[in-house]
Design an enzyme around this catalytic site. Structure first.
Site, short mmCIF file in Angstrom:
data_model
loop_
_atom_site.label_atom_id
_atom_site.label_comp_id
_atom_site.label_asym_id
_atom_site.label_seq_id
_atom_site.Cartn_x
_atom_site.Cartn_y
_atom_site.Cartn_z
N GLU A 45 0.78 -1.19 0.11
CA GLU A 45 0.05 0.01 -0.12
C GLU A 45 0.59 1.49 0.13
O GLU A 45 0.44 2.14 -0.79
CB GLU A 45 -0.92 0.13 1.34
CG GLU A 45 -2.08 -0.73 1.12
CD GLU A 45 -1.93 -2.46 1.29
OE1 GLU A 45 -0.86 -2.74 1.50
OE2 GLU A 45 -2.83 -3.02 1.08
N HIS A 55 -10.48 -4.72 10.78
CA HIS A 55 -10.89 -4.60 9.51
C HIS A 55 -12.43 -3.92 9.59
O HIS A 55 -12.93 -3.75 8.60
CB HIS A 55 -11.31 -6.03 8.84
CG HIS A 55 -9.79 -6.92 8.25
ND1 HIS A 55 -9.02 -7.32 9.19
CD2 HIS A 55 -9.43 -6.72 7.10
CE1 HIS A 55 -8.16 -7.91 8.71
NE2 HIS A 55 -8.06 -7.61 7.33
#
Lengths: 394, 399
Positions: free
Chosen positions: A96, A165
């Site tokens: 990322e 998450h």
């Protein structure tokens, strides 16, 4: 309309004695239908918006994990790689920080990237590139270097994906000058805001919601036009009301509308404001609504401390709308804990429709019957709706 | 391979029976026509030579396996296999929800590593963690109950599939690559405390390109941390093959200045010999070492990935038939007379019962109580109040 976990539907007047456990009022199971005609689900709205913008402008391209050959981890970019190929739809490794930086660099040099984070939780790995490289550059260069980039992906809680998450990043990114932050609710929002974001010359953080992807909405002819955009920075009043203002964003807008339907049966008319944009915040629409109704409840999925609701309340305090408030403004938020995994705990960690109804009634000082966990009845001035709150302390 | 002379020939017949009874660790007595003295107590097997990077000598190319060890490895790997298949079944019945990343096919990695380190050593891995949770000492009951989100789960239902912990086992981590610096940190603590322990930090081929892994390599090498970095290369990072994600697929060489070993991850003995070598290397104070375990997962990336859009069913079938780790071990033992078919069958039956009981528990155990909702925010903290979904809801939190 209230949806029960097994698909049964109930009209509000048949649900006196709502038990959260049975109805899971907060959780609407998305149905993964393919959109036909003008009934489009949020996933397809996003897909069509990207497709049209890729076609319109050669400089637009999409990069992220599994966006190309896998059709997208949540199938949002389905069919795009087949249509546009390797040059415009790029599969990245799981890196990322690296690919967010690469995307920003490409924006510096004249392209218009769409950088997808598989979920916004993973953006924390890359947040330096979003804030320091994308958000601040136009300012630091005194206008010489714009950064026309869109970062997008699902945000907030899902179903059973646990603490790492499930975080909502609206407040984190909304805090930062130089960024535009949008949070669509329905298909019209998704389509219009994504087009607006891609056409905007500034870095835009686009917060989607996984549980909304499969939810279908009717779209008008006007919305389906190729140049339809929803202006960034403008909220929408989804429902007119007179007694109280509910301000929300993303999935919680749907809960507000459901709560409003229940409350309408009892004569309480809620005005529901869909923020659409977190930054810049449409304070004018919020203030106009509060000045009309005199009461305010903000509703969000994220944590309360230093959150979106906190900002809205502060702005109302500092502006003309304060003088019209008949009661303190109140926030309905997620519970201030990391997201637990077990279903019963998760259901009680996010705002449910009953929490919105409860808060509205408290703010409006409507008395009602409470059944406590020890079955002690407090009856003050006749019945309206009975809500069982098993673990509340007061 | 060659067979050592059976040790039982030096003992009287009765002594052999007693010895083997102890060795077979509480399993029921097999009523077969052969006496225990017929079984080979141990044998030596050739394991694939490991490709080396910056190492003059590598792990042993022969592995000695005793009958006891073989049965234990078989039992453990078969339990892992059946546990994952049960999780698959429960997920399809919607009794397990959210994320579920299954480990079947990769059992030899977890078993081989556990066989080569001590229980006092440390281990950390990513989200495909059910196998390691088991080898590190958590019962199948507690694992399945955690997957179903019940109070009897190892994390009391609050963690789920990706967040299970045990003594000297630091999960179970959801963010790709983040566990590697954590593992290097555990190794730092070992060095700091001078306890001669090592840390095994696992990651996948998908994670192998993460910057934080290279940062960990650098610091571990600089400070000679006793850290074994292990890449479990199952050829795919979700739907992306190694060729499409990595400029270099020699993951055992990616440590550059750190020595590396490439290991056959489908052979439990090869893994065991390699990790023994690596652990000795680290304990000698030579610094970190990188290992690449070549392995394969039968399931897709997670339960929401069918696993066949980026690889063929034929490929999966071929690995199953030619390189299955459990089958390989079983065949080795049977062909060297280290176990009987009946014995193996009995072990399978026992394991099936264990899994069924665990699944029954996982389904029937109640969900966590609501007053657990806000606990465990801070450690060693006086009880505090936590805001609920609205200002009138004040919840209680204890450490």
């Amino acid at each position: 309309m209230l949806h029960r976990w097994d698909g049964a539907r109930f009209l509000p007047d048949r649900t006196l004695g709502i038990q959260a456990k049975e109805f899971n009022l907060g959780i609407i199971r998305p149905v993964n239908r393919v959109s036909h005609g003008l009934r489009v689900n949020v996933r397809d709205a996003l897909n069509q918006a990207m497709d049209e913008e890729l076609e319109r402008d050669e400089r637009v391209f999409l990069l992220g994990e599994e966006v190309a050959q896998y059709d997208g981890a949540y199938k949002v970019s389905r069919g795009l790689w087949k249509k546009y190929g390797d040059k415009r739809i790029i599969d990245t490794p799981i890196t990322e920080m690296g690919f967010a930086g690469i995307a920003v660099g490409a924006a510096f040099a004249g392209l218009r990237p769409i950088c997808e984070f598989m979920t916004w939780n993973f953006s924390m790995q890359a947040i330096d590139q979003v804030i320091n490289s994308a958000a601040k550059t136009y300012y630091m260069s005194a206008g010489a270097q714009p950064v026309p980039i869109v970062f997008r992906g699902p945000n907030g809680s899902s179903a059973g994906v646990a603490a790492q998450h499930s975080q909502c990043f609206a407040a984190w990114y909304g805090h930062c000058p130089g960024l535009k932050v949008v949070s669509p609710w329905n298909s019209e929002d998704a389509r219009g805001l994504l087009k607006a974001a891609i056409r905007d010359d500034n870095p835009v953080v686009f917060l989607e919601n996984e549980l909304m992807y499969g939810v279908p909405f009717d779209l008008s002819e006007e919305v389906m036009q190729k140049d339809f955009v929803v202006p960034i920075g403008k909220a929408k009043v989804e429902r007119q009301g007179t007694h109280i203002t509910l301000v929300s964003h993303s999935r919680c807008v749907g809960f507000c509308l459901d709560a409003a339907t229940v409350l309408a049966k009892e004569g309480v008319e809620c005005e529901v404001v869909n923020l659409r944009t977190i930054r810049p915040l449409d304070v004018d629409t919020i203030e106009a609504s509060v000045m009309k109704t005199g009461h305010l409840v903000t509703v969000e999925g994220g944590w309360p401390q230093y959150g979106v609701g906190a900002e809205i309340c502060a702005r109302v305090m500092e502006g003309p709308a304060f003088n019209y408030l008949d009661a303190p403004a109140v926030r309905v938020t997620g519970v201030d804990i990391p997201m637990p995994y077990a279903k019963i705990l998760e259901d009680h960690s996010v705002p449910q429709i009953k929490d919105i109804i409860f808060s509205v009634k408290k703010v409006l000082n409507i008395v009602f019957l409470i059944v406590t966990s020890s079955d002690y009845f407090i009856a003050i001035n006749c019945s309206v709706t009975e809500i069982k709150l098993p673990f509340y302390q007061s | 391979c060659f067979i050592l002379p059976a040790a039982s020939t030096s003992l009287p017949h009765g002594g052999a029976v007693r010895m083997v009874c102890r060795l077979v660790m509480g399993a029921r007595m097999v009523a077969s026509t052969r006496s225990f003295a017929d079984f080979t107590p141990q044998a030596s097997f050739d394991v694939k030579k490991c490709e080396l990077h910056r190492l003059e000598a590598g792990p042993s190319e022969t592995a000695v396996l005793t009958r006891e060890q073989g049965l234990q490895y078989y039992r453990t790997m078969q339990t892992m296999r059946r546990m994952e298949l049960k999780a698959d079944q429960l997920y399809k019945q919607k009794i397990i929800r959210g994320f579920c990343h299954l480990y079947d096919g990769q059992e030899a990695c977890a078993m081989g590593i556990e066989a080569g380190i001590n229980p006092t050593d440390h281990l950390i891995t990513a989200y495909r963690a059910h196998g390691y949770t088991f080898t590190r000492g958590v019962s199948v009951r507690e694992i399945l109950a955690e997957l179903t989100g019940r109070r009897g789960g190892v994390a009391k239902g609050k963690g789920g599939s990706m967040h299970m912990y045990a003594k000297h086992f630091y999960g179970g981590n959801g963010i790709v690559g983040a566990q590697v610096p954590l593992g290097a940190g555990v190794a730092l603590a070992c060095q700091y405390q001078g306890n001669n322990q090592v840390c095994v930090a696992l990651y996948g081929d998908g994670a192998a390109n993460q910057g934080q892994i290279f940062e960990s390599f650098n610091m571990a090498a600089l400070w000679k941390l006793p850290c074994i970095f292990i890449c479990e290369n199952n050829k795919f990072g979700m739907g992306t093959s190694v060729e499409r994600s990595s400029a270099s697929t020699d993951y055992f060489k990616r440590g550059d200045y750190i020595p590396g070993i490439k290991v056959d991850g489908m052979d439990v003995l090869c893994v065991r010999e390699a990790i023994k070598f690596a652990a000795d290397y680290c304990r000698a104070g030579k610094g970190p070492i990188v290992m690449e375990l070549e392995t394969y997962r039968y399931h897709g990336h997670s339960m929401s990935d069918p696993g066949v859009s980026y690889r063929s069913r034929e490929e999966i079938q071929e690995v199953r038939s030619k390189s299955d780790p459990i089958t390989m071990l079983k065949e080795r033992m049977l062909s060297n007379n280290m176990a009987s078919v009946e014995e193996i069958k009995e072990i399978d039956v026992e394991i099936r019962k264990v899994i069924e009981d665990a699944a029954q528990f996982a389904i029937s155990d109640p969900e966590p109580p609501l007053d657990e909702l806000c606990n465990h925010i801070f450690a060693n903290n006086p009880p505090m109040e936590v805001r609920g979904t609205n200002p009138w809801v004040k919840l209680k939190s204890v450490s």
